[in-house]
Design a protein around this motif. Structure first.
Motif, mmCIF file in Angstrom:
data_model
loop_
_atom_site.group_PDB
_atom_site.id
_atom_site.type_symbol
_atom_site.label_atom_id
_atom_site.label_comp_id
_atom_site.label_asym_id
_atom_site.label_seq_id
_atom_site.Cartn_x
_atom_site.Cartn_y
_atom_site.Cartn_z
ATOM 1 N N ALA A 308 0.825 -1.213 0.000
ATOM 2 C CA ALA A 308 0.000 0.000 0.000
ATOM 3 C C ALA A 308 0.859 1.264 0.000
ATOM 4 N N SER A 309 2.044 1.210 0.606
ATOM 5 C CA SER A 309 2.912 2.393 0.656
ATOM 6 C C SER A 309 3.375 2.786 -0.746
ATOM 7 N N SER A 310 3.734 1.799 -1.547
ATOM 8 C CA SER A 310 4.165 2.080 -2.921
ATOM 9 C C SER A 310 3.029 2.692 -3.722
ATOM 10 N N PHE A 311 1.824 2.143 -3.539
ATOM 11 C CA PHE A 311 0.655 2.691 -4.221
ATOM 12 C C PHE A 311 0.392 4.127 -3.766
ATOM 13 N N ALA A 312 0.482 4.383 -2.461
ATOM 14 C CA ALA A 312 0.211 5.723 -1.927
ATOM 15 C C ALA A 312 1.197 6.749 -2.483
ATOM 16 N N ARG A 313 2.476 6.370 -2.595
ATOM 17 C CA ARG A 313 3.474 7.300 -3.147
ATOM 18 C C ARG A 313 3.167 7.625 -4.606
ATOM 19 N N ALA A 314 2.819 6.589 -5.375
ATOM 20 C CA ALA A 314 2.508 6.810 -6.794
ATOM 21 C C ALA A 314 1.260 7.685 -6.933
ATOM 22 N N PHE A 315 0.239 7.412 -6.114
ATOM 23 C CA PHE A 315 -1.006 8.168 -6.219
ATOM 24 C C PHE A 315 -0.792 9.633 -5.848
ATOM 25 N N ARG A 316 0.035 9.861 -4.849
ATOM 26 C CA ARG A 316 0.296 11.249 -4.440
ATOM 27 C C ARG A 316 1.036 11.996 -5.540
ATOM 28 N N ALA A 317 1.905 11.294 -6.276
ATOM 29 C CA ALA A 317 2.603 11.934 -7.387
ATOM 30 C C ALA A 317 1.630 12.297 -8.505
ATOM 31 N N TRP A 318 0.581 11.469 -8.698
ATOM 32 C CA TRP A 318 -0.409 11.743 -9.747
ATOM 33 C C TRP A 318 -1.342 12.888 -9.358
ATOM 34 N N GLU A 319 -1.893 12.804 -8.138
ATOM 35 C CA GLU A 319 -3.000 13.681 -7.755
ATOM 36 C C GLU A 319 -2.614 14.777 -6.767
ATOM 37 N N GLY A 320 -1.442 14.682 -6.184
ATOM 38 C CA GLY A 320 -0.995 15.696 -5.243
ATOM 39 C C GLY A 320 -1.480 15.501 -3.826
ATOM 40 N N VAL A 321 -2.283 14.458 -3.572
ATOM 41 C CA VAL A 321 -2.790 14.162 -2.233
ATOM 42 C C VAL A 321 -2.745 12.650 -2.029
ATOM 43 N N PRO A 322 -2.742 12.184 -0.780
ATOM 44 C CA PRO A 322 -2.779 10.744 -0.524
ATOM 45 C C PRO A 322 -4.102 10.143 -1.018
ATOM 46 N N PRO A 323 -4.118 8.865 -1.341
ATOM 47 C CA PRO A 323 -5.338 8.251 -1.869
ATOM 48 C C PRO A 323 -6.529 8.325 -0.917
ATOM 49 N N GLY A 324 -6.257 8.200 0.390
ATOM 50 C CA GLY A 324 -7.366 8.294 1.341
ATOM 51 C C GLY A 324 -8.017 9.658 1.330
ATOM 52 N N HIS A 325 -7.211 10.727 1.243
ATOM 53 C CA HIS A 325 -7.752 12.090 1.189
ATOM 54 C C HIS A 325 -8.520 12.309 -0.111
ATOM 55 N N TRP A 326 -7.971 11.785 -1.211
ATOM 56 C CA TRP A 326 -8.656 11.931 -2.512
ATOM 57 C C TRP A 326 -10.014 11.262 -2.474
ATOM 58 N N ARG A 327 -10.077 10.074 -1.877
ATOM 59 C CA ARG A 327 -11.350 9.346 -1.798
ATOM 60 C C ARG A 327 -12.382 10.141 -1.014
ATOM 61 N N GLU A 328 -11.982 10.669 0.139
ATOM 62 C CA GLU A 328 -12.923 11.437 0.968
ATOM 63 C C GLU A 328 -13.388 12.693 0.241
ATOM 64 N N ALA A 329 -12.455 13.415 -0.394
ATOM 65 C CA ALA A 329 -12.826 14.648 -1.102
ATOM 66 C C ALA A 329 -13.756 14.338 -2.264
ATOM 67 N N ASN A 330 -13.504 13.255 -2.955
ATOM 68 C CA ASN A 330 -14.337 12.871 -4.074
ATOM 69 C C ASN A 330 -15.732 12.492 -3.624
ATOM 70 N N ARG A 331 -15.808 11.777 -2.500
ATOM 71 C CA ARG A 331 -17.120 11.405 -1.970
ATOM 72 C C ARG A 331 -17.905 12.635 -1.559
ATOM 73 N N GLU A 332 -17.216 13.633 -0.924
ATOM 74 C CA GLU A 332 -17.901 14.852 -0.508
ATOM 75 C C GLU A 332 -18.420 15.607 -1.719
#
Length: 336
Positions: A308-332
């Motif tokens: 999960a750490s490798s995925f989180a680093r890659a996702f943050r490079a794509w979107e600028g935020v951690p995947p958990g934060h992106w998920r919550e913001a998207n749901r809101e």
């Protein structure tokens, strides 16, 4: 306008297993001998009908359409069939298949409920001649395969209505378990209206969510007509993002080319394998986070990351935020 059908590559295997020479079928149909070696086997309505007429002519079995339409090995199912089995019930499965056909091929799956009867028909929208009887047999046998696998029951229709006569009526009666009415005004398989509500024991909501990205991509590829090379490569990568990182060799093999040719063509397209892999992972990651309840470690596994750490680093490079934060913001955003 949609003009082409995608023929399943497994048809070649099924023909050989049934003792039907694929080479002879293709010669009789006037189709290329390497048809089943192509990455995406596309034919127009005339070619599709020619293929199935040739199957009937080369085979010595009048019931060959029934045999080819009956499959016990789910791993051979087309993704749309697997998705149909993952739905809630028989009616939902038919709705799913009808949508797929409407958006991807010049064919319609039409169903109508009148009183206690539920009629299902296949219509080839660009046909200028009658559909081959063997193709009709195949389609209705496939429909029965879906409902019997899905329900886990030996469901039988009320009757099978056929426009053209058959020499193997007894075989049809044994296979479908119902009366066969030839000389009808339409080709239709008629079930009971109540059958639509029979639940599927194969229902799998999570699998349906996992199949959705590839399913929608397949629809997009059919709808948009000619695919770009980068789209083909991205699609091949996404098909293999199921727990491991696909290699250039994996994708090149799927596209029937060498790894060197794959890398050269990617370079000519202004891209690279790593870039397309990242795009494929990013697209799928956004889907998983937005449309599923998968945990981050589960999403990481499906996307081919070691943890999960490798995925989180890659996702943050794509979107600028951690995947958990992106998920919550998207749901809101979705809720608002």
């Amino acid at each position: 306008m949609l003009k082409h059908f995608r023929v399943a590559g497994t048809l070649s295997t099924r023909l050989e297993e049934s003792g039907v020479s694929v080479s002879a079928v293709l010669r009789r149909a006037g189709l290329p001998q390497d048809l089943f070696q192509q990455t995406r086997i596309l034919v127009n309505t005339e070619e599709l009908f020619a293929l199935w007429r040739a199957i009937a002519e080369v085979s010595s079995d009048p019931a060959i359409g029934l045999k080819l339409g009956t499959e016990n090995r789910i791993e051979r199912f087309h993704p749309s069939g697997i998705a149909a089995l993952s739905t809630e019930n028989f009616g939902a499965a038919i709705d799913h298949l009808a949508r797929y056909k409407r958006l991807s091929v010049p064919e319609e799956l039409v169903h109508d409920r009148q009183g206690d009867e539920w009629s299902i028909q296949f219509r080839w929208t660009l046909a200028v001649e009658a559909e081959p009887p063997v193709l009709v047999d195949h389609c209705f046998a496939w429909m029965l395969t879906i409902v019997r696998h899905g329900t886990g029951m030996r469901i039988t229709p009320l009757r099978l209505e056929l426009v053209q006569p058959r020499t193997h009526t007894k075989a049809l009666e044994r296979h479908f378990g119902c009366p066969i009415v030839c000389g009808s005004a339409q080709n239709a398989i008629v079930f009971r209206t109540a059958d639509a509500a029979i639940p599927f024991v194969t229902r799998n909501a999570e699998l349906l969510e996992m199949l959705a990205p590839q399913f929608e991509l397949d629809l997009k590829q059919h709808t948009n007509g000619d695919d770009s090379f980068l789209e083909l490569v991205r699609g091949a990568i996404q098909q293999r993002l199921t727990g491991h990182r696909p290699t250039t060799e994996d994708v090149a093999r799927e596209l029937h080319m060498s790894s060197r040719t794959l890398q050269r063509r990617l370079q000519e397209s202004g891209s690279s394998f790593q870039r397309v892999l990242d795009e494929a992972r990013r697209q799928m990651a956004r889907y998983y986070l937005k449309n599923s309840v998968l945990e981050l470690n589960e999403a990481a596994y499906l996307l081919g990351y070691e943890d999960a750490s490798s995925f989180a680093r890659a996702f943050r490079a794509w979107e600028g935020v951690p995947p958990g934060h992106w998920r919550e913001a998207n749901r809101e955003t979705t809720i608002n």
